[in-house]
Structure formats: C-alpha cells, structure tokens
Design a protein around this motif. Structure first.
Motif, PDB file in Angstrom:
ATOM      1  N   TYR A 136       3.391  12.786  41.357  1.00 45.00           N
ATOM      2  CA  TYR A 136       1.951  12.731  42.340  1.00 45.00           C
ATOM      3  C   TYR A 136       2.181  14.390  42.707  1.00 45.00           C
ATOM      4  N   THR A 160      -1.545   2.699  38.100  1.00 49.80           N
ATOM      5  CA  THR A 160      -0.229   3.261  37.004  1.00 49.80           C
ATOM      6  C   THR A 160       0.519   1.892  36.504  1.00 49.80           C
ATOM      7  N   LYS A 179       2.105   7.378  35.118  1.00 49.86           N
ATOM      8  CA  LYS A 179       0.774   8.188  36.239  1.00 49.86           C
ATOM      9  C   LYS A 179      -0.309   8.366  34.936  1.00 49.86           C
TER      10      LYS A 179
END
Length: 364
Positions: A136, A160, A179
């Motif tokens: 991320y 996710t 993601k």
C-alpha cells in the motif's frame, strides 16, 4: 401374610421412587421443556410451528425452506432441544461455549446447516503485503465523500478480499487478497445496477485496509476504521437509508455456488450483528431480502446468520448505526467473476424491489 404384603408394598414404593429419581435426572440432562419453543432459538420455533401447522394449514406458509419436515424429528427437537439435522445440538450441553462461538443460523437457505457455516477470511500472513507483492502506498490521498441525496451507501470493510479465479497462479485460498482485484468490484457493480434502477447510490472508494496500514492498526480493527467512513457518510447526508458492507466467504466452491435457470451463480448470505440492542430491525431487513431472493432466485441465498462478540467476532459490524444495515457475503474464494456478477445483479433486483416497495408504503 401381612408381613409379605408390607414388604411387597415397601419394595414397590422404593422401586417407584428410584424410577422417578432416575427419570428426573435423565430428563434434566437433555433439558426437556414443554415450553422450549419460547425463546430465541429459531429452530425450536420452527419445530413448534410445524407441529401446529399439522392442524392449521395456514402456518405452513411461514415455515422456512431448506429441508423436509418430519413430525418425529420436530417433536424430538421441540421437547429435548436435540436436532437430528444438526449434530452440534448433541454437543452444546457438553462443550462450554460451542453454541456461542459459532454463527447462529437464524434463517436457513436451501442446503445450509452446521457443516457449512460461513467462515471469516483469516488475515494475510503479512498484513502489509498482498497478492503480487504490492504494498500500500502511504502517500495515496484519501478521497472525500460526497453523499448529497444518495439513498444507498456501499462499502467494504475487508476491501482486499479477493477470488482465486481473479488471481492467476494463486491456488492457496489463504492468499486470496489483492488491493485492486477484490470485493470492491462487486460493490461498484451493485452501485451501478441500483443507479440503473433509479436508486441514487454512492460507492465508497476509501481503502479501509490501507487506512489500517497507514495508522499502524491491526486487521482486527477493520470495523473501527470502516465505522469512521460510515459515520462521515451519515453526517453528510441524512437521506441515506441503506448501508451495505460487501464481503466474501472463505468456503470452497461446492458450498458457495448454485445453478439458477441453467446458469451458475455465487451464493450470498446475510450476517446480522447481535451485540447491540436494536439488531432486530436489521434482522428484519436481512430476512425480507433473503425471502425475496429465494422467491425470485431459488437457492441463491444461504440464509441469515447471527453473530455475537463470542469467539472473537465483532458482533456489531457498524449495524448499530442504522436499522437498514446489511453485511452481505457474496460467493467464496473459488467463484468466477461471471458468477459473482450474476449474483450482484440479482441482489440489485431484489434490493430495488424492496426499496421501491417501501417507498410506496411510506408515500401511502
């Protein structure tokens, strides 16, 4: 002669007393209760309704679908709390916490029993890294919510959660995380389909799991982070009526897939958090949608499940914020995008029917 009669009388009284004592102990061990249908256990209520429906045929219309009824089995369950269709009922009295630590089947869909209860996905082995080794970005800006006059708000607490068919080369269901290729795609499609049916819908794009990463929070705090998103949406627009949290189950294809009108669908289910005082409204909402789905798409819904905080469950799932909150699990790790999309379209269909039907009643 008199002595013999006295001995026989004493023997009879003694044997009778012992019989009564043993019977009392045996009956109490299986928790027999003539009023056991009164309480919160829906299975006992169903059994009582079935027994009553033998005399009043109109009651058959309110009995749940999913299995054939049997007078002998339902009478046994009514008077002993033992359900021959649920082997767990034999163990509840012997294993402390067993009943509380597992999801409660409030309304069973076709084929649903204690052997295929929904299983929450375990968190990734490494919370920071998801499928493909992508991390991320801490610099990713958080988007502002603009709810205005929307009636439905869609988000995904475990955003996710993904599906193996979307992740080429991944075979391990515990690695079904991504993601981008995840349950948020289902939320976006549901929002689009509801918009097409005239229902203004806002789909939240905030990365809940990314927020956890940025703040150094654990996976178990997911609902804390998503709660902030829901509260913000509520502040911006008082007209939002429905809050829908999209998830997926961890069970495999045999349990999470069905065929409707010759096409494969990913089964769905509804989770109701019971760890707050006003959960009955959400339960009513989920139950109504379950029955609507079963009527138009037989076998598509696995049912309505209740969860408390026992066994590490959240038990609330932000549903205390609104009486029209849903946690919907769509499919499992093995379902394809086509199967998932068909189910999303079906959900949009029944939610639209419910929304417009309710709007008509309000106007009346």
């Amino acid at each position: 002669m008199k002595t013999m009669l006295k001995l026989a009388a004493k023997f009879f009284v003694t044997v009778t007393a012992l019989f009564c004592l043993v019977s009392l102990i045996a009956f109490s061990s299986v928790k027999i209760s003539l009023l056991s249908f009164i309480g919160n256990d829906p299975s006992r209520t169903d059994s009582f309704l079935y027994v009553m429906s033998l005399e009043n045929q109109a009651l058959k219309s309110v009995l749940p679908e999913g299995h054939k009824r049997s007078f002998g089995k339902d009478a046994l369950e009514l008077f002993t709390n033992i359900n021959l269709r649920n082997m767990k009922s034999f163990l509840i009295s012997e294993i402390p916490g067993l009943n509380a630590a597992t999801p409660k089947i409030i309304v069973a869909g076709k084929g649903t029993d204690f052997t295929n209860l929904p299983i929450e996905s375990p968190p990734p082995a490494d919370f920071d890294v998801y499928e493909g080794g992508e991390e991320y970005s801490e610099e990713k800006p958080e988007e502002e919510l603009q709810t205005r006059d929307h009636a439905v708000f869609i988000y995904s607490t475990h955003n996710t959660e993904s599906f193996l068919p979307m992740l080429p080369g991944v075979k391990n269901p515990n690695l079904a995380w991504h993601k981008e290729k995840n349950v948020t795609l289902l939320g976006q499609r549901l929002g689009k389909k509801l918009e097409e049916k005239g229902i203004k819908t806002l789909v939240n794009n905030k990365d809940i799991q990314g927020i956890l990463k940025k703040r150094g929070m654990g996976y178990e705090q997911s609902y804390t982070a998503s709660r902030e998103v829901v509260v913000e949406a509520m502040k911006q627009n008082k007209q939002v009526q429905y809050y829908i949290d999209i998830h997926r189950d961890s069970l495999r294809r045999a349990v999470t897939t069905t065929t409707v009108n010759g096409e494969k669908f990913a089964k769905c289910l509804f989770v109701v958090g019971e760890a707050h005082p006003n959960y009955e409204k959400n339960l009513e909402f989920a139950t109504n949608l379950h029955h609507s789905i079963q009527k138009k798409y037989p076998g598509l819904s696995r049912g309505v499940f209740g969860k408390t905080k026992a066994g590490g469950n959240n038990g609330v799932y932000n549903q205390d914020l609104s009486e029209n909150s849903l946690l919907i699990e769509i499919g499992g790790v093995d379902n394809t995008e086509e199967e998932l999309n068909r189910t999303v379209d079906a959900l949009a269909d029944v939610i639209s029917d419910y929304y417009w039907g309710e709007s008509v009643e309000v106007n009346k």
